[in-house]
Design a protein around this motif. Structure first.
Motif, mmCIF file in Angstrom:
data_model
loop_
_atom_site.group_PDB
_atom_site.id
_atom_site.type_symbol
_atom_site.label_atom_id
_atom_site.label_comp_id
_atom_site.label_asym_id
_atom_site.label_seq_id
_atom_site.Cartn_x
_atom_site.Cartn_y
_atom_site.Cartn_z
ATOM 1 N N PRO A 24 0.799 -1.230 0.000
ATOM 2 C CA PRO A 24 0.000 0.000 0.000
ATOM 3 C C PRO A 24 0.836 1.286 0.000
ATOM 4 C CG PRO A 24 -0.018 -0.982 2.173
ATOM 5 C CD PRO A 24 0.729 -1.935 1.276
ATOM 6 N N VAL A 25 2.141 1.162 0.203
ATOM 7 C CA VAL A 25 3.044 2.317 0.198
ATOM 8 C C VAL A 25 4.328 1.939 -0.533
ATOM 9 C CG1 VAL A 25 2.174 3.439 2.299
ATOM 10 C CG2 VAL A 25 3.907 1.654 2.489
ATOM 11 N N GLY A 55 4.333 12.161 4.731
ATOM 12 C CA GLY A 55 3.636 12.597 3.528
ATOM 13 C C GLY A 55 3.444 11.523 2.484
ATOM 14 N N ALA A 56 3.792 10.282 2.809
ATOM 15 C CA ALA A 56 3.678 9.187 1.836
ATOM 16 C C ALA A 56 2.235 8.995 1.389
ATOM 17 C CB ALA A 56 4.207 7.888 2.438
ATOM 18 N N VAL A 57 2.090 8.676 0.113
ATOM 19 C CA VAL A 57 0.773 8.347 -0.429
ATOM 20 C C VAL A 57 0.456 6.904 -0.046
ATOM 21 C CG1 VAL A 57 -0.566 7.988 -2.546
ATOM 22 C CG2 VAL A 57 0.953 9.968 -2.336
ATOM 23 N N VAL A 58 -0.747 6.691 0.465
ATOM 24 C CA VAL A 58 -1.217 5.351 0.809
ATOM 25 C C VAL A 58 -2.168 4.916 -0.301
ATOM 26 C CG1 VAL A 58 -2.478 3.952 2.492
ATOM 27 C CG2 VAL A 58 -0.982 5.824 3.268
ATOM 28 N N SER A 59 -1.894 3.764 -0.890
ATOM 29 C CA SER A 59 -2.670 3.274 -2.023
ATOM 30 C C SER A 59 -3.425 2.011 -1.654
ATOM 31 C CB SER A 59 -1.744 2.969 -3.201
ATOM 32 O OG SER A 59 -1.031 4.125 -3.574
ATOM 33 N N SER A 60 -4.446 1.720 -2.420
ATOM 34 C CA SER A 60 -5.187 0.482 -2.207
ATOM 35 C C SER A 60 -4.303 -0.703 -2.567
ATOM 36 C CB SER A 60 -6.458 0.470 -3.057
ATOM 37 O OG SER A 60 -7.186 -0.712 -2.799
ATOM 38 N N ALA A 61 -4.311 -1.704 -1.718
ATOM 39 C CA ALA A 61 -3.512 -2.904 -1.974
ATOM 40 C C ALA A 61 -4.115 -3.748 -3.087
ATOM 41 C CB ALA A 61 -3.382 -3.730 -0.700
ATOM 42 N N VAL A 104 -8.645 0.398 -7.805
ATOM 43 C CA VAL A 104 -7.847 -0.742 -8.252
ATOM 44 C C VAL A 104 -6.533 -0.692 -7.485
ATOM 45 C CG1 VAL A 104 -8.916 -0.860 -10.547
ATOM 46 C CG2 VAL A 104 -6.838 0.494 -10.219
ATOM 47 N N ALA A 105 -5.784 -1.772 -7.539
ATOM 48 C CA ALA A 105 -4.500 -1.817 -6.850
ATOM 49 C C ALA A 105 -3.639 -0.648 -7.295
ATOM 50 C CB ALA A 105 -3.797 -3.140 -7.137
ATOM 51 N N GLY A 106 -3.140 0.107 -6.330
ATOM 52 C CA GLY A 106 -2.282 1.244 -6.623
ATOM 53 C C GLY A 106 -2.978 2.585 -6.645
ATOM 54 N N CYS A 124 4.147 5.800 10.513
ATOM 55 C CA CYS A 124 3.883 4.377 10.385
ATOM 56 C C CYS A 124 2.461 4.152 9.894
ATOM 57 C CB CYS A 124 4.040 3.769 11.779
ATOM 58 S SG CYS A 124 4.300 2.028 11.798
ATOM 59 N N LEU A 125 2.306 3.248 8.933
ATOM 60 C CA LEU A 125 0.985 2.851 8.458
ATOM 61 C C LEU A 125 0.603 1.530 9.109
ATOM 62 C CD1 LEU A 125 -1.431 3.141 6.436
ATOM 63 C CD2 LEU A 125 -0.104 1.662 4.904
ATOM 64 N N HIS A 126 -0.575 1.495 9.724
ATOM 65 C CA HIS A 126 -1.128 0.225 10.200
ATOM 66 C C HIS A 126 -1.996 -0.316 9.079
ATOM 67 C CE1 HIS A 126 -2.650 -2.856 12.876
ATOM 68 N NE2 HIS A 126 -3.828 -2.638 12.318
ATOM 69 N N TRP A 127 -1.629 -1.502 8.580
ATOM 70 C CA TRP A 127 -2.327 -2.142 7.468
ATOM 71 C C TRP A 127 -2.993 -3.388 8.013
ATOM 72 C CZ3 TRP A 127 0.518 -5.256 3.149
ATOM 73 C CH2 TRP A 127 -0.373 -5.558 2.112
#
Length: 159
Positions: A24-25, A55-61, A104-106, A124-127
């Motif tokens: 996702p990142v 500032g990271a972009v979080v994307s759909s897995a 969609v993914a990404g 930190c991203l909690h996924w």
């Protein structure tokens, strides 16, 4: 059958190939792994924490539909429903998507927020990953989840 054994069986029977999903990142580093509790009501870590840059972009897995994009307990959360009854969650995230959006993914879901309690890194991203009420290891979507074999309940050793 305990809930953990049921979750393990559910995880091992994911209906999609791991290549359908992605991180996702960009350039994540796993700093805290999935650590399910022995019982659903006990403490544990129901996801994976990924250290990322501010500032990271979080994307759909993976491909799916946004079920939730908002604030829970003061933190931004995005939840996406995927095929096979899977649901991924991402937090803390400032969402750029809304409920009902198809992704969609990404596809970007939002940007990382600073401050995730319990994470050893500042950003930190909690996924998380669930199927129904069962929490699963999100790294399994990438073919990286740890498999733990447990004895069958009621069976004696050596038999």
């Amino acid at each position: 059958m305990s809930w953990f054994v049921a979750a393990l069986i559910s995880l091992l029977s994911l209906p999609v190939a791991p290549s359908v999903y992605r991180w996702p990142v960009v350039s994540p580093r796993v700093v805290r792994h999935f650590d399910p509790p022995p019982q659903p009501w006990l403490a544990g870590h129901r996801g994976a924490d990924l250290a990322v840059r501010p500032g990271a972009v979080v994307s759909s897995a993976g491909a799916g539909m946004v079920l939730f994009a908002g604030t829970i307990a003061g933190r931004g959360v995005v939840s996406v429903a995927h095929a096979g009854g899977l649901r991924t969650t991402y937090e803390p995230v400032t969402a750029v998507v809304g409920i009902g959006d198809q992704v969609v993914a990404g596809d970007p879901l939002g940007t990382i927020e600073i401050g995730h309690p319990g994470c050893p890194e500042p950003v930190c991203l909690h996924w998380g990953l669930r199927r129904g009420d069962a929490y699963l290891d999100p790294l399994a979507l990438l073919g990286l989840g740890r498999v733990r074999l447990l004895p069958l309940e009621g069976r004696q050793q050596g038999r």
